[in-house]
Enzyme design. Sequence first.
Site, PDB file in Angstrom:
ATOM      1  N   VAL A  80       0.811  -1.225   0.000  1.00 40.62           N
ATOM      2  CA  VAL A  80       0.000   0.000   0.000  1.00 40.62           C
ATOM      3  C   VAL A  80       0.845   1.276   0.000  1.00 40.62           C
ATOM      4  O   VAL A  80       0.324   2.359  -0.254  1.00 40.62           O
ATOM      5  CB  VAL A  80      -0.999   0.056   1.189  1.00 40.62           C
ATOM      6  CG1 VAL A  80      -2.047  -1.016   1.079  1.00 40.62           C
ATOM      7  CG2 VAL A  80      -0.285   0.020   2.531  1.00 40.62           C
ATOM      8  N   SER A 159      -7.607   3.156  15.467  1.00 38.32           N
ATOM      9  CA  SER A 159      -7.221   2.498  16.722  1.00 38.32           C
ATOM     10  C   SER A 159      -7.633   3.372  17.901  1.00 38.32           C
ATOM     11  O   SER A 159      -7.866   4.579  17.743  1.00 38.32           O
ATOM     12  CB  SER A 159      -5.695   2.337  16.739  1.00 38.32           C
ATOM     13  OG  SER A 159      -5.234   1.991  18.017  1.00 38.32           O
ATOM     14  N   TYR A 172       2.970   5.140  16.157  1.00 39.11           N
ATOM     15  CA  TYR A 172       1.649   4.538  15.946  1.00 39.11           C
ATOM     16  C   TYR A 172       0.545   5.540  16.291  1.00 39.11           C
ATOM     17  O   TYR A 172      -0.408   5.724  15.531  1.00 39.11           O
ATOM     18  CB  TYR A 172       1.534   3.279  16.801  1.00 39.11           C
ATOM     19  CG  TYR A 172       0.317   2.447  16.510  1.00 39.11           C
ATOM     20  CD1 TYR A 172       0.231   1.681  15.353  1.00 39.11           C
ATOM     21  CD2 TYR A 172      -0.760   2.420  17.396  1.00 39.11           C
ATOM     22  CE1 TYR A 172      -0.884   0.903  15.089  1.00 39.11           C
ATOM     23  CE2 TYR A 172      -1.878   1.643  17.145  1.00 39.11           C
ATOM     24  CZ  TYR A 172      -1.935   0.884  15.986  1.00 39.11           C
ATOM     25  OH  TYR A 172      -3.053   0.117  15.725  1.00 39.11           O
ATOM     26  N   ALA A 173       0.677   6.194  17.457  1.00 37.87           N
ATOM     27  CA  ALA A 173      -0.351   7.146  17.883  1.00 37.87           C
ATOM     28  C   ALA A 173      -0.439   8.323  16.916  1.00 37.87           C
ATOM     29  O   ALA A 173      -1.536   8.774  16.567  1.00 37.87           O
ATOM     30  CB  ALA A 173      -0.055   7.638  19.300  1.00 37.87           C
ATOM     31  N   ALA A 174       0.722   8.820  16.466  1.00 31.32           N
ATOM     32  CA  ALA A 174       0.701   9.925  15.499  1.00 31.32           C
ATOM     33  C   ALA A 174      -0.011   9.488  14.220  1.00 31.32           C
ATOM     34  O   ALA A 174      -0.812  10.238  13.641  1.00 31.32           O
ATOM     35  CB  ALA A 174       2.131  10.377  15.181  1.00 31.32           C
ATOM     36  N   SER A 175       0.256   8.268  13.789  1.00 34.09           N
ATOM     37  CA  SER A 175      -0.353   7.799  12.535  1.00 34.09           C
ATOM     38  C   SER A 175      -1.863   7.651  12.686  1.00 34.09           C
ATOM     39  O   SER A 175      -2.625   8.003  11.784  1.00 34.09           O
ATOM     40  CB  SER A 175       0.280   6.472  12.090  1.00 34.09           C
ATOM     41  OG  SER A 175      -0.133   5.385  12.901  1.00 34.09           O
ATOM     42  N   LYS A 176      -2.306   7.146  13.834  1.00 33.86           N
ATOM     43  CA  LYS A 176      -3.750   6.912  13.995  1.00 33.86           C
ATOM     44  C   LYS A 176      -4.491   8.227  14.280  1.00 33.86           C
ATOM     45  O   LYS A 176      -5.631   8.390  13.850  1.00 33.86           O
ATOM     46  CB  LYS A 176      -3.995   5.867  15.088  1.00 33.86           C
ATOM     47  CG  LYS A 176      -3.421   4.475  14.749  1.00 33.86           C
ATOM     48  CD  LYS A 176      -4.021   3.872  13.464  1.00 33.86           C
ATOM     49  CE  LYS A 176      -3.547   2.452  13.213  1.00 33.86           C
ATOM     50  NZ  LYS A 176      -4.114   1.829  11.998  1.00 33.86           N
TER      51      LYS A 176
HETATM   52  P1  NAD Z   1      -1.930  -8.075  11.433  1.00 35.55           P
HETATM   53  O1  NAD Z   1      -0.475  -7.884  11.592  1.00 35.55           O
HETATM   54  O2  NAD Z   1      -2.552  -9.357  11.858  1.00 35.55           O
HETATM   55  O3  NAD Z   1      -2.366  -7.814   9.920  1.00 35.55           O
HETATM   56  C1  NAD Z   1      -1.888  -6.710   9.184  1.00 35.55           C
HETATM   57  C2  NAD Z   1      -1.749  -7.126   7.728  1.00 35.55           C
HETATM   58  O4  NAD Z   1      -1.330  -5.964   6.994  1.00 35.55           O
HETATM   59  C3  NAD Z   1      -0.676  -8.197   7.498  1.00 35.55           C
HETATM   60  O5  NAD Z   1      -1.211  -9.272   6.746  1.00 35.55           O
HETATM   61  C4  NAD Z   1       0.432  -7.475   6.740  1.00 35.55           C
HETATM   62  O6  NAD Z   1       1.119  -8.296   5.807  1.00 35.55           O
HETATM   63  C5  NAD Z   1      -0.360  -6.378   6.047  1.00 35.55           C
HETATM   64  N1  NAD Z   1       0.498  -5.247   5.669  1.00 35.55           N
HETATM   65  C6  NAD Z   1       1.403  -4.614   6.439  1.00 35.55           C
HETATM   66  N2  NAD Z   1       2.035  -3.661   5.735  1.00 35.55           N
HETATM   67  C7  NAD Z   1       1.483  -3.691   4.482  1.00 35.55           C
HETATM   68  C8  NAD Z   1       1.715  -2.952   3.304  1.00 35.55           C
HETATM   69  N3  NAD Z   1       2.655  -1.996   3.248  1.00 35.55           N
HETATM   70  N4  NAD Z   1       0.980  -3.231   2.206  1.00 35.55           N
HETATM   71  C9  NAD Z   1       0.047  -4.217   2.248  1.00 35.55           C
HETATM   72  N5  NAD Z   1      -0.212  -4.960   3.336  1.00 35.55           N
HETATM   73  C10 NAD Z   1       0.501  -4.696   4.442  1.00 35.55           C
HETATM   74  O7  NAD Z   1      -2.566  -6.863  12.220  1.00 35.55           O
HETATM   75  P2  NAD Z   1      -4.079  -6.497  12.622  1.00 35.55           P
HETATM   76  O8  NAD Z   1      -4.104  -6.465  14.104  1.00 35.55           O
HETATM   77  O9  NAD Z   1      -5.077  -7.288  11.884  1.00 35.55           O
HETATM   78  O10 NAD Z   1      -4.081  -4.973  12.120  1.00 35.55           O
HETATM   79  C11 NAD Z   1      -4.934  -4.495  11.113  1.00 35.55           C
HETATM   80  C12 NAD Z   1      -5.234  -3.042  11.397  1.00 35.55           C
HETATM   81  O11 NAD Z   1      -5.858  -2.945  12.676  1.00 35.55           O
HETATM   82  C13 NAD Z   1      -3.992  -2.131  11.452  1.00 35.55           C
HETATM   83  O12 NAD Z   1      -4.281  -0.915  10.797  1.00 35.55           O
HETATM   84  C14 NAD Z   1      -3.800  -1.911  12.934  1.00 35.55           C
HETATM   85  O13 NAD Z   1      -3.152  -0.686  13.217  1.00 35.55           O
HETATM   86  C15 NAD Z   1      -5.232  -1.921  13.420  1.00 35.55           C
HETATM   87  N6  NAD Z   1      -5.383  -2.169  14.841  1.00 35.55           N
HETATM   88  C16 NAD Z   1      -4.931  -3.335  15.396  1.00 35.55           C
HETATM   89  C17 NAD Z   1      -5.048  -3.505  16.768  1.00 35.55           C
HETATM   90  C18 NAD Z   1      -4.582  -4.760  17.461  1.00 35.55           C
HETATM   91  O14 NAD Z   1      -4.594  -4.773  18.692  1.00 35.55           O
HETATM   92  N7  NAD Z   1      -4.196  -5.815  16.772  1.00 35.55           N
HETATM   93  C19 NAD Z   1      -5.646  -2.510  17.557  1.00 35.55           C
HETATM   94  C20 NAD Z   1      -6.114  -1.344  16.941  1.00 35.55           C
HETATM   95  C21 NAD Z   1      -5.961  -1.182  15.584  1.00 35.55           C
END
Ligand code: NAD
Length: 277
Positions: A80, A159, A172-176
């Site tokens: 992405v 998040s 992370y916080a800045a990005s979200k």
């Molecule tokens: P995860 O690591 O299980 O899945 C993330 C997926 O994104 C992976 O399959 C990875 O290969 C893919 N990815 C990473 N960089 C990429 C890129 N440059 N291009 C394409 N794909 C890419 O994590 P998750 O917990 O399912 O996270 C998904 C979203 O949820 C994220 O945006 C994360 O910030 C957000 N989130 C997660 C949590 C948590 O506690 N797990 C909490 C709040 C928000």
Amino acid sequence: MLRLKDKVAVITGAASGIGLAATRLFAREGARVLALDLDETALKTAYQPEVLFRASSEPASAGRGDREREAPVVPFVADVTKEDHVAQAMATAAELLGGIDIVLPNAGIFGRHALIQDCPLDEFERVLRVNVTGVVATIKHAVPHLICRGGGSIVITSSVGAVVGNPGSVAYAASKHALTAVMKVAAAELAPFGIRVNTVNPGLVDTPMIHALEHDLAPGDPERGKTILQEATLLKRYVQPEEVAELMLFLAADTGSFCTGAMYMIDGGMQYCLQHR
Ligand code: NAD
């Protein structure tokens, strides 16, 4: 009744965690999904596709992909942070699946857990590039296709990090926090086209991302890391990715038809625990 009958969705970060749960749920609800991820091996394991599309391969042609046209999920390997990858993924979804109605810019990374004085700036920029630039690129290249369909829904994965400043999470916080601005601007710009834009803001989700954080918080003792994290929620547990996917479905489907420009917390009250610590 299927809640996404005849809809086409593009979901990024679809090989794992929340993106995987959302892809499975959306496909069960009748949508066809272009499942985009950087991780080719994980995409293959998750979906076992006959054909795997890649951003660098030639664009889908009219004579190709008849089976994929019928398939509920079309896996697509792309990064992405690369604008040409994202543009090609959107073009493939539109050509193979007939258009785009729903977009879940979900791919994200946490980066290294570090206090500001210890945070390498290249690491800071890497997190912002995936979590912010990647989301903007995804929206940018989806919008013309959504407009062609006369409207749609964009559900950004943000998040609890968008509303609190948890120590060790500056990138992370800045990005979200930035994603809140992206969501507000996009909601205002796209409302005239019938496109709704919202964020879903999970707390601690039971995915590989949070398991990595357990190790960072308590090296060698992930169970202790898990306890520390779960104690930071009112409900004292992680949320399952399937529960987050249900909220995304509500916003993506007609159930969310009056929802735009808003954050939807699904954090078990974590924002209050962190604010009052
Ligand atoms: P995860 O690591 O299980 O899945 C993330 C997926 O994104 C992976 O399959 C990875 O290969 C893919 N990815 C990473 N960089 C990429 C890129 N440059 N291009 C394409 N794909 C890419 O994590 P998750 O917990 O399912 O996270 C998904 C979203 O949820 C994220 O945006 C994360 O910030 C957000 N989130 C997660 C949590 C948590 O506690 N797990 C909490 C709040 C928000």
